[in-house]
Design a protein around this motif. Sequence first.
Motif, mmCIF file in Angstrom:
data_model
loop_
_atom_site.group_PDB
_atom_site.id
_atom_site.type_symbol
_atom_site.label_atom_id
_atom_site.label_comp_id
_atom_site.label_asym_id
_atom_site.label_seq_id
_atom_site.Cartn_x
_atom_site.Cartn_y
_atom_site.Cartn_z
ATOM 1 N N SER A 2 0.914 -1.287 -0.062
ATOM 2 C CA SER A 2 -0.091 0.085 -0.016
ATOM 3 C C SER A 2 0.917 1.200 0.083
ATOM 4 N N ALA A 33 6.436 -0.857 3.450
ATOM 5 C CA ALA A 33 5.068 -1.249 4.396
ATOM 6 C C ALA A 33 6.022 -1.761 6.028
ATOM 7 N N GLY A 62 4.638 0.342 8.695
ATOM 8 C CA GLY A 62 4.001 -0.312 10.209
ATOM 9 C C GLY A 62 5.667 -0.616 10.693
ATOM 10 N N GLN A 111 -1.729 7.056 10.152
ATOM 11 C CA GLN A 111 -0.812 6.895 8.962
ATOM 12 C C GLN A 111 -1.116 7.647 7.795
ATOM 13 N N ARG A 157 -4.484 5.318 7.345
ATOM 14 C CA ARG A 157 -4.795 4.226 8.368
ATOM 15 C C ARG A 157 -4.014 4.381 9.427
ATOM 16 N N ALA A 206 0.268 0.392 12.573
ATOM 17 C CA ALA A 206 0.326 -1.061 13.192
ATOM 18 C C ALA A 206 1.756 -1.022 14.030
ATOM 19 N N ASN A 260 7.951 -7.170 11.418
ATOM 20 C CA ASN A 260 7.098 -6.010 11.136
ATOM 21 C C ASN A 260 5.750 -6.556 11.861
ATOM 22 N N PRO A 261 4.844 -5.613 11.768
ATOM 23 C CA PRO A 261 3.684 -5.776 12.477
ATOM 24 C C PRO A 261 2.812 -7.118 12.421
ATOM 25 N N CYS A 262 2.753 -7.553 11.065
ATOM 26 C CA CYS A 262 1.877 -8.835 10.914
ATOM 27 C C CYS A 262 2.991 -10.065 10.941
ATOM 28 N N GLU A 307 5.396 -11.338 9.023
ATOM 29 C CA GLU A 307 5.919 -12.071 7.931
ATOM 30 C C GLU A 307 7.333 -11.540 7.469
ATOM 31 N N PRO A 337 -0.397 -10.617 4.524
ATOM 32 C CA PRO A 337 -1.426 -10.600 4.685
ATOM 33 C C PRO A 337 -2.240 -10.317 3.387
ATOM 34 N N THR A 338 -1.693 -9.051 2.601
ATOM 35 C CA THR A 338 -2.685 -8.411 1.625
ATOM 36 C C THR A 338 -4.061 -7.868 2.003
ATOM 37 N N GLY A 339 -4.245 -7.428 3.123
ATOM 38 C CA GLY A 339 -5.553 -6.928 3.621
ATOM 39 C C GLY A 339 -6.374 -6.186 2.556
ATOM 40 N N THR A 340 -5.675 -5.041 2.281
ATOM 41 C CA THR A 340 -6.038 -4.130 1.280
ATOM 42 C C THR A 340 -5.813 -4.459 -0.096
ATOM 43 N N LEU A 341 -4.757 -4.775 -0.550
ATOM 44 C CA LEU A 341 -4.226 -5.378 -1.833
ATOM 45 C C LEU A 341 -5.317 -6.386 -2.399
#
Length: 582
Positions: free
Chosen positions: A82, A97, A126, A167, A171, A174, A279-281, A283, A430-434
């Motif tokens: 993003s 990111a 993040g 952010q 957003r 995170a 990083n936050p998630c 990965e 995670p590709t939450g928004t992508l």
Amino acid sequence: LTRDMFVRNGIDLSPNAKTVLERRYLKKDIDGRIQETPAQMFHRVARHIAKAEKNYDENADIRKVTETFYNLMTDFRFLPNSPTLMNAGRRLGQLAACFVLPVEDSMEGIFSSLKNAAVIHKSGGGTGFSFSRLRPKNSMVGTTGGIASGPISFMKIFNTATEQVKQGGTRRGANMAILRVDHPDIMEFIHCKTANTELNNFNISVGITEAFMEAVQSDAEYDLIDPRDRRPVARLNARQVYADLVEQAWKNGDPGIVFLDRINRDNPTPELGEIESTNPCGEQPLLPMEACNLGSINLAKFVTGSADAARIDYESLKETVWTAVRFLDNTIDMSRYPLAEIDRMVKGNRKIGLGIMGFADLLFQLQIPYSSERALEVAEEVMGFIQAESHKASFELAKQRGTFPNREKSCFGGDSQKAYRNATTTTIAPTGTLSIISNCSSGIEPLFALSFVRTVMDNDKLMEVNPYFEAVARQQGFYSEALMEDIAGAGTIAHMDGIPEDIKNVFVTAHDISPEWHLRMQAAFQNHTDNAVSKTVNLARDATVEDVRKIYDLAWQLGCKGVTIYRDGSKENQVLSFSSAK
Ligand code: CDP
């Protein structure tokens, strides 16, 4: 559209994708009026990233590369993370990111890290932190004669700061906080999220060591170590600590665990330092002051052949992998990092994180159930291919652009077969928004629901049905609005009348899939990923603490780098719920 002559009209955007782009990604003026179309946004990004080519070849055909990148994105074969979509070619210009910041054991260190985090959040990145270097609570503070307040109290300050900095105005930042399992404040950390509502901007994970896991196996005690002098200061029973963290995770999903020794076994540049955080998630493990830009290939776009002889189009996938590696390597040069030290670290290692999304959609098209041996084989095969091709692409890039500058100091140093441009190439985000922008299933996750009711802004209810499921339902003649509504209510088709068995087998959703299968899938992808894999292991609401422990044990046995679980209903604000998803 003056410059973008090749911009085709009609990028195939779903209504949700359009909404997301308008809300967060498209350039706006000072009054919030949208200043660009999605086509112009993708062109802005493509053109900016293509410009890096000039660093290596003054005769580079920027226009042609722009067109290649533009087509890559607008066909939704690949999207960068993003911040790249939001900031490329714009004032902020920060494109990554993922960041990890060090937190030194001094007031200056803590507050300079806090400031750096704020700057990163502002740009859409993040941040991950290890708080393991901080002296334990109640230790003496030399300069004042007072007592230290410990990692958890400082985390609250970071949390508050995050709350204040949205952010990039869009957003909220995170954060990941990691504390080593041998830090003296580990018990407070394990319980910190239930005790404090003011840590809501943090994911927390316990940094697990092999020594700790061995102590769990043999029911032994292990040492808690003061980070300042590495001296043992107390002992705890490993099984008791493990039991506590498992129970907390069962209660509300936190803490997760990360296997630090394992992460460091895959650290390509141990001479430059130890990896303490992700990083936050989760990965992307990184060294302190390192950043990484991610990008994801949408596997749903790489199926060829007729419906009953569908297969993966590897030729086309290969081409996309090579272009994506080039794109991400260019992104490193074109990003404006918030600190000179981060710039130096990133350009020294040139890590990139190419991953995938749309895996569940791919399986639907191949008619393979997610929870099957065949699906694991597909995972290993397709990710093995992406990893191997990305390494080859990185090797070829190095011939033109040079290897990453720290390569001599890296584990690839003496091996001419491994003269890569990038210290790592693969990461599964995670590709939450992508995935919303690409209208595909997210990351490697199974679908959450085949159909659900989405409440749109004016409170209208919209029925959304997975397109692959809808196609099959129509083709086989069992499609009806009423059935789709029933499915939205039930969240699964496993027990529905009127749907053929073979369809039920293929179209499984997160809750039809046992936790073990979730984890085996994560492990299959981890086997072929340089960095780590973002995955949530879903459990039913009535799952027991013992079920969670088994998952944590299995993650260790299967060679995962960490694990995150989520038990249905265990958090107050569940993002998606069956019949009334947001
Ligand atoms: O899909 P998108 O590129 O927006 O992000 P993602 O794949 O869901 O998340 C990738 C990474 O972006 C996360 O691991 C975080 O490092 C960062 N991120 C963040 O900082 N804040 C968010 N609200 C979402 C993602």
